[in-house]
Design a protein around this motif. Structure first.
Motif, PDB file in Angstrom:
ATOM      1  N   VAL A   1      -4.635  -0.444  -9.942  1.00  0.00           N
ATOM      2  CA  VAL A   1      -4.558  -0.281  -8.667  1.00  0.00           C
ATOM      3  C   VAL A   1      -5.686   0.249  -7.800  1.00  0.00           C
ATOM      4  O   VAL A   1      -6.283   1.364  -8.403  1.00  0.00           O
ATOM      5  CB  VAL A   1      -3.245   0.990  -8.324  1.00  0.00           C
ATOM      6  CG1 VAL A   1      -3.045   1.229  -6.849  1.00  0.00           C
ATOM      7  CG2 VAL A   1      -1.935   0.442  -9.052  1.00  0.00           C
ATOM      8  N   ARG A   2      -5.813  -0.214  -6.798  1.00  0.00           N
ATOM      9  CA  ARG A   2      -7.291   0.380  -5.838  1.00  0.00           C
ATOM     10  C   ARG A   2      -7.087   1.654  -5.236  1.00  0.00           C
ATOM     11  O   ARG A   2      -5.953   1.716  -4.619  1.00  0.00           O
ATOM     12  CB  ARG A   2      -7.703  -0.688  -5.239  1.00  0.00           C
ATOM     13  CG  ARG A   2      -9.092  -0.510  -4.405  1.00  0.00           C
ATOM     14  CD  ARG A   2      -9.525  -1.618  -3.733  1.00  0.00           C
ATOM     15  NE  ARG A   2     -10.590  -1.577  -2.512  1.00  0.00           N
ATOM     16  CZ  ARG A   2     -11.744  -1.588  -2.698  1.00  0.00           C
ATOM     17  NH1 ARG A   2     -12.566  -1.415  -3.673  1.00  0.00           N
ATOM     18  NH2 ARG A   2     -12.629  -1.542  -1.475  1.00  0.00           N
TER      19      ARG A   2
ATOM     20  N   CYS B   1      -3.856   5.443 -11.442  1.00  0.00           N
ATOM     21  CA  CYS B   1      -4.325   4.162 -10.466  1.00  0.00           C
ATOM     22  C   CYS B   1      -5.038   3.383 -11.153  1.00  0.00           C
ATOM     23  O   CYS B   1      -5.108   2.086 -11.580  1.00  0.00           O
ATOM     24  CB  CYS B   1      -5.002   4.596  -9.166  1.00  0.00           C
ATOM     25  SG  CYS B   1      -3.985   4.891  -7.955  1.00  0.00           S
TER      26      CYS B   1
ATOM     27  N   ARG C   1      -3.360   1.317 -14.284  1.00  0.00           N
ATOM     28  CA  ARG C   1      -2.292   0.375 -13.461  1.00  0.00           C
ATOM     29  C   ARG C   1      -2.992  -0.641 -12.752  1.00  0.00           C
ATOM     30  O   ARG C   1      -2.413  -1.683 -12.145  1.00  0.00           O
ATOM     31  CB  ARG C   1      -1.221   0.750 -12.746  1.00  0.00           C
ATOM     32  CG  ARG C   1      -0.417   2.009 -13.331  1.00  0.00           C
ATOM     33  CD  ARG C   1       0.655   2.409 -12.691  1.00  0.00           C
ATOM     34  NE  ARG C   1       1.765   1.438 -12.248  1.00  0.00           N
ATOM     35  CZ  ARG C   1       2.942   1.232 -12.885  1.00  0.00           C
ATOM     36  NH1 ARG C   1       3.131   1.776 -13.865  1.00  0.00           N
ATOM     37  NH2 ARG C   1       3.601   0.369 -12.381  1.00  0.00           N
TER      38      ARG C   1
ATOM     39  N   ARG D   1       5.028   0.490  -6.679  1.00  0.00           N
ATOM     40  CA  ARG D   1       4.304  -0.588  -7.357  1.00  0.00           C
ATOM     41  C   ARG D   1       3.212  -1.189  -6.353  1.00  0.00           C
ATOM     42  O   ARG D   1       3.200  -2.381  -5.806  1.00  0.00           O
ATOM     43  CB  ARG D   1       5.380  -1.764  -7.694  1.00  0.00           C
ATOM     44  CG  ARG D   1       6.231  -1.529  -8.724  1.00  0.00           C
ATOM     45  CD  ARG D   1       7.418  -2.748  -9.052  1.00  0.00           C
ATOM     46  NE  ARG D   1       8.439  -2.579  -7.788  1.00  0.00           N
ATOM     47  CZ  ARG D   1       8.355  -3.324  -6.726  1.00  0.00           C
ATOM     48  NH1 ARG D   1       7.662  -4.543  -6.588  1.00  0.00           N
ATOM     49  NH2 ARG D   1       9.190  -3.337  -6.032  1.00  0.00           N
ATOM     50  N   PRO D   2       2.237  -0.400  -5.982  1.00  0.00           N
ATOM     51  CA  PRO D   2       1.491  -0.561  -4.920  1.00  0.00           C
ATOM     52  C   PRO D   2       0.134  -1.589  -5.275  1.00  0.00           C
ATOM     53  O   PRO D   2      -0.334  -1.196  -6.679  1.00  0.00           O
ATOM     54  CB  PRO D   2       0.871   0.609  -4.179  1.00  0.00           C
ATOM     55  CG  PRO D   2       0.968   1.414  -5.388  1.00  0.00           C
ATOM     56  CD  PRO D   2       2.128   1.103  -6.281  1.00  0.00           C
ATOM     57  N   ASP D   3      -0.592  -2.422  -4.669  1.00  0.00           N
ATOM     58  CA  ASP D   3      -1.758  -2.985  -4.876  1.00  0.00           C
ATOM     59  C   ASP D   3      -3.054  -1.985  -4.684  1.00  0.00           C
ATOM     60  O   ASP D   3      -4.094  -1.806  -5.323  1.00  0.00           O
ATOM     61  CB  ASP D   3      -2.222  -4.018  -4.037  1.00  0.00           C
ATOM     62  CG  ASP D   3      -1.035  -5.059  -4.224  1.00  0.00           C
ATOM     63  OD1 ASP D   3      -0.770  -5.579  -5.318  1.00  0.00           O
ATOM     64  OD2 ASP D   3      -0.222  -5.403  -3.277  1.00  0.00           O
ATOM     65  N   ALA D   4      -2.565  -0.957  -3.648  1.00  0.00           N
ATOM     66  CA  ALA D   4      -3.784   0.045  -3.399  1.00  0.00           C
ATOM     67  C   ALA D   4      -2.952   1.464  -3.090  1.00  0.00           C
ATOM     68  O   ALA D   4      -1.749   1.155  -2.479  1.00  0.00           O
ATOM     69  CB  ALA D   4      -4.617  -0.420  -2.296  1.00  0.00           C
ATOM     70  N   VAL D   5      -3.607   2.352  -3.186  1.00  0.00           N
ATOM     71  CA  VAL D   5      -3.096   3.922  -2.680  1.00  0.00           C
ATOM     72  C   VAL D   5      -4.061   4.316  -1.647  1.00  0.00           C
ATOM     73  O   VAL D   5      -5.431   4.258  -2.068  1.00  0.00           O
ATOM     74  CB  VAL D   5      -2.825   4.779  -3.749  1.00  0.00           C
ATOM     75  CG1 VAL D   5      -2.546   5.969  -3.329  1.00  0.00           C
ATOM     76  CG2 VAL D   5      -1.766   4.327  -4.977  1.00  0.00           C
TER      77      VAL D   5
ATOM     78  N   VAL E   1       0.771  -1.073   0.110  1.00  0.00           N
ATOM     79  CA  VAL E   1       0.080   0.038   0.005  1.00  0.00           C
ATOM     80  C   VAL E   1       0.828   1.168   0.173  1.00  0.00           C
ATOM     81  O   VAL E   1       1.647   1.293   0.729  1.00  0.00           O
ATOM     82  CB  VAL E   1      -0.921  -0.017   1.135  1.00  0.00           C
ATOM     83  CG1 VAL E   1      -1.749   1.383   1.346  1.00  0.00           C
ATOM     84  CG2 VAL E   1      -1.567  -1.179   1.298  1.00  0.00           C
TER      85      VAL E   1
ATOM     86  N   VAL F   1       3.946   6.439  -8.098  1.00  0.00           N
ATOM     87  CA  VAL F   1       3.118   5.123  -8.279  1.00  0.00           C
ATOM     88  C   VAL F   1       4.108   3.967  -8.950  1.00  0.00           C
ATOM     89  O   VAL F   1       4.054   2.776  -8.343  1.00  0.00           O
ATOM     90  CB  VAL F   1       1.824   5.095  -9.052  1.00  0.00           C
ATOM     91  CG1 VAL F   1       1.105   3.983  -9.188  1.00  0.00           C
ATOM     92  CG2 VAL F   1       0.832   6.429  -8.336  1.00  0.00           C
TER      93      VAL F   1
END
Ligand SMILES: NC(=O)c1ccc[n+]([C@@H]2O[C@H](COP(=O)([O-])OP(=O)(O)OC[C@H]3O[C@@H](n4cnc5c(N)ncnc54)[C@H](OP(=O)(O)O)[C@@H]3O)[C@@H](O)[C@H]2O)c1
Length: 293
Positions: free
Chosen positions: A103-104, A98, A101, A60-64, A3, A56
């Motif tokens: 990303v949530r 987001c 990519r 390399r997040p799954d969520a921000v 995150v 971002v």
């Protein structure tokens, strides 16, 4: 889950980073101030579009979790163009990045977007008409996030109390620091809020990070009270003398931009859909820092 927490040096973002790192892999963002000790971060300047994409890409997040903002209401009144760039344009850019990519995005907003004309407002109950520049920019940012993807989330967070992070105090710490320094505090009797602590916000975020929920949620604490009532509760919770707390009406003390009078929130959507529960107010107040770090 990895995150990116933007604004991880801030009052709320810093505290959320420290709480959530026990549950997920947290990366912070660095602007003027560093992230809390032990939280790795990437550079981010919301006023510089390429840096948003770069932050971002680098993290390399799954969520921000988007906390970074020009969050000082009086600073926003003084420089509305900057407030619009940082709070609206940058949030819209972040939402685009987001989505492209996969990303949530979970963006934090504020109870101050509400019109302030009645108690316990729900997400659906009335169209907000904010007067403050800060609130107008946050409302426009909400719209940009929700228009970008049906999977994205906006959390309208109430006045933050309890333990915060960094040099700025939460609302309860502000009272505690003033009383501890032996100074009087003039507190409004005609501004109602449903104050909430970072731990309770983190609980909702932890559920959202599992992929549950989408759209707009109100996150307010369990009690509706005025700034003055809150001050008295802080003094009681921290065993401080409440005598220097001076009750005053907004009209008697015209400092800064006038705030709406009742932005208390009904948070039952989060309770029902996320199984969320805010902590009891006094428990949260007792964790306030008694003096600046
Ligand atoms: N505090 C509250 O009572 C409250 C209530 C409801 C909602 N919220 C929301 O919660 C979020 C966090 O608020 P907060 O009270 O924690 O605010 P804060 O303490 O002022 O923190 C704001 C953060 O945003 C960063 N930031 C500001 N301008 C930036 C820029 N141009 N580029 C990159 N980062 C930038 C700051 O970094 P630097 O300091 O390094 O510049 C700081 O880390 C905001 O979205 C706010 O609207 C707060």
């Amino acid at each position: 889950v990895r995150v990116l927490i933007t604004g991880s040096a801030g009052l709320l973002g810093g505290r959320l980073a420290l709480i959530l790192r026990d549950r997920v892999d947290v990366v912070g963002s660095r602007h003027a101030q560093p992230s809390p000790q032990g939280v790795g971060d990437v550079h981010l300047d919301l006023d510089d579009e390429p840096s948003i994409r770069a932050a971002v890409e680098a993290s390399r997040p799954d969520a921000v979790i988007h906390c970074a903002a020009l969050a000082d209401a009086d600073a926003c009144e003084r420089d509305p163009e900057k407030a619009y760039r940082v709070n609206v344009i940058a949030t819209a850019t972040l939402a685009r990045v987001c989505r492209s990519r996969g990303v949530r995005l979970i963006a934090l907003s504020t109870d101050l977007v509400l019109p302030g004309t009645r108690a316990f407002t729900r997400e659906s109950s009335e169209p907000p008409e904010p007067r403050l520049v800060y609130a107008r920019t946050k409302l426009a940012a909400e719209a940009a996030v929700l228009a970008e993807s049906p999977d994205f989330v906006v959390l309208r967070v109430a006045l933050v109390i309890g333990r915060g992070h960094g040099p700025r105090p939460t609302a309860s710490e502000s009272v505690a620091w003033t009383l501890a320094a032996g100074r009087p505090a003039r507190l409004f009797t005609d501004q109602f809020r449903t104050p909430i602590d970072p731990e309770s916000v983190a609980t909702a975020l932890a559920t959202l990070l599992t992929g549950r929920g989408s759209g707009l949620y109100h996150l307010g604490g369990p009690e509706r009270l005025t700034r003055h009532q809150l001050g008295v509760r802080v003094a009681r919770a921290l065993a401080l003398d409440p005598a220097p707390l001076d009750p005053v009406a907004q009209a008697e003390l015209p400092i800064g931009a006038p705030r709406p009078s009742d932005v208390s929130m009904d948070s039952s959507r989060a309770v029902l859909e996320l199984g969320w529960q805010a902590r009891p107010l006094d428990e949260a107040l007792r964790e306030s820092r008694r003096q600046p770090d």
